[in-house]
Enzyme design. Sequence first.
Site, PDB file in Angstrom:
ATOM      1  CE  LYS A  97      -2.294  -0.718   3.829  1.00 50.02           C
ATOM      2  NZ  LYS A  97      -1.697  -1.987   4.299  1.00 50.02           N
TER       3      LYS A  97
ATOM      4  NE  ARG B 149      -3.992  -1.225  10.203  1.00 48.04           N
ATOM      5  CZ  ARG B 149      -2.936  -0.539   9.787  1.00 48.04           C
ATOM      6  NH1 ARG B 149      -3.064   0.487   8.994  1.00 48.04           N
ATOM      7  NH2 ARG B 149      -1.729  -0.888  10.173  1.00 48.04           N
TER       8      ARG B 149
HETATM    9  P1  AMP Z   1       1.038   0.957   9.070  1.00 48.73           P
HETATM   10  O1  AMP Z   1       2.226   1.791   8.746  1.00 48.73           O
HETATM   11  O2  AMP Z   1      -0.209   1.381   8.322  1.00 48.73           O
HETATM   12  O3  AMP Z   1       1.299  -0.526   8.942  1.00 48.73           O
HETATM   13  O4  AMP Z   1       0.684   1.232  10.602  1.00 48.73           O
HETATM   14  C1  AMP Z   1       1.605   0.922  11.626  1.00 48.73           C
HETATM   15  C2  AMP Z   1       0.890   0.829  12.965  1.00 48.73           C
HETATM   16  O5  AMP Z   1       0.264   2.090  13.258  1.00 48.73           O
HETATM   17  C3  AMP Z   1      -0.238  -0.185  13.033  1.00 48.73           C
HETATM   18  O6  AMP Z   1       0.216  -1.498  13.315  1.00 48.73           O
HETATM   19  C4  AMP Z   1      -1.090   0.395  14.175  1.00 48.73           C
HETATM   20  O7  AMP Z   1      -0.491   0.146  15.429  1.00 48.73           O
HETATM   21  C5  AMP Z   1      -0.995   1.885  13.912  1.00 48.73           C
HETATM   22  N1  AMP Z   1      -2.065   2.330  13.002  1.00 48.73           N
HETATM   23  C6  AMP Z   1      -1.939   2.814  11.725  1.00 48.73           C
HETATM   24  N2  AMP Z   1      -3.130   3.100  11.195  1.00 48.73           N
HETATM   25  C7  AMP Z   1      -4.044   2.796  12.143  1.00 48.73           C
HETATM   26  C8  AMP Z   1      -5.459   2.847  12.204  1.00 48.73           C
HETATM   27  N3  AMP Z   1      -6.185   3.247  11.150  1.00 48.73           N
HETATM   28  N4  AMP Z   1      -6.066   2.454  13.357  1.00 48.73           N
HETATM   29  C9  AMP Z   1      -5.358   2.043  14.416  1.00 48.73           C
HETATM   30  N5  AMP Z   1      -4.029   1.937  14.426  1.00 48.73           N
HETATM   31  C10 AMP Z   1      -3.363   2.313  13.298  1.00 48.73           C
END
Ligand code: AMP
Length: 192
Positions: free
Chosen positions: A13, A88
């Site tokens: 993504k 999420r």
């Molecule tokens: P990502 O870079 O999108 O994989 O996000 C890394 C981490 O940030 C995730 O594992 C969550 O702990 C937190 N995070 C990111 N987006 C969300 C969201 N929409 N809701 C809750 N936690 C989030």
Amino acid sequence: MRLVLLGAPGSGKGTQAARLKEHLQVPHISTGDLLRAEVAAGSPLGLQAREVMARGDLVSDEILLGMLEDRFSRADTKGGFILDGYPRNLAQADAMDALLTRIGQPMDYAVQLDVPVELLVERIAGRAKAEGRADDSPEAVRKRLQVYENQTAPVIEFYRAHGQLTVVDGVGSLDEVFTRIIEAIAPEKAVG
Ligand code: AMP
């Protein structure tokens, strides 16, 4: 164009969003990046989010919605955006749908990058080596994939039910997947 990218951790993504941002000339909004910036800045929000993120759990829906409201209120999103990492879970999908309806900017497309789980694990391991993210440890990765399966996968059905879902095969080179996304959402902007 308002676009949300859906897919498991490691589905590509972030990489595709960066490319789409250049092509479509709209900002890339990554909730993971916004949260990592708060953690790096040591803000109160960052301090709250740090542990939760490190173990691969989801940060609270209230924090995320507040962050998004803030981001969508900035002028650069008026011409559209590419959203990555949100929603999420179903509560987040509902909350954002209500928010975008309220500000008169409904989502145009939800693109799901479809990648088999074995390949996800391989890609995340590669990223762990390259970037050393705090949540790319084997335990946190397991947890994040589990959270995706239990809480985030239903979001795909949400967008399917709203007639906004496009599924794109996420296996292949960056260029191949990018071309598939463009063909699915904006064939008039496809190159070559
Ligand atoms: P990502 O870079 O999108 O994989 O996000 C890394 C981490 O940030 C995730 O594992 C969550 O702990 C937190 N995070 C990111 N987006 C969300 C969201 N929409 N809701 C809750 N936690 C989030």
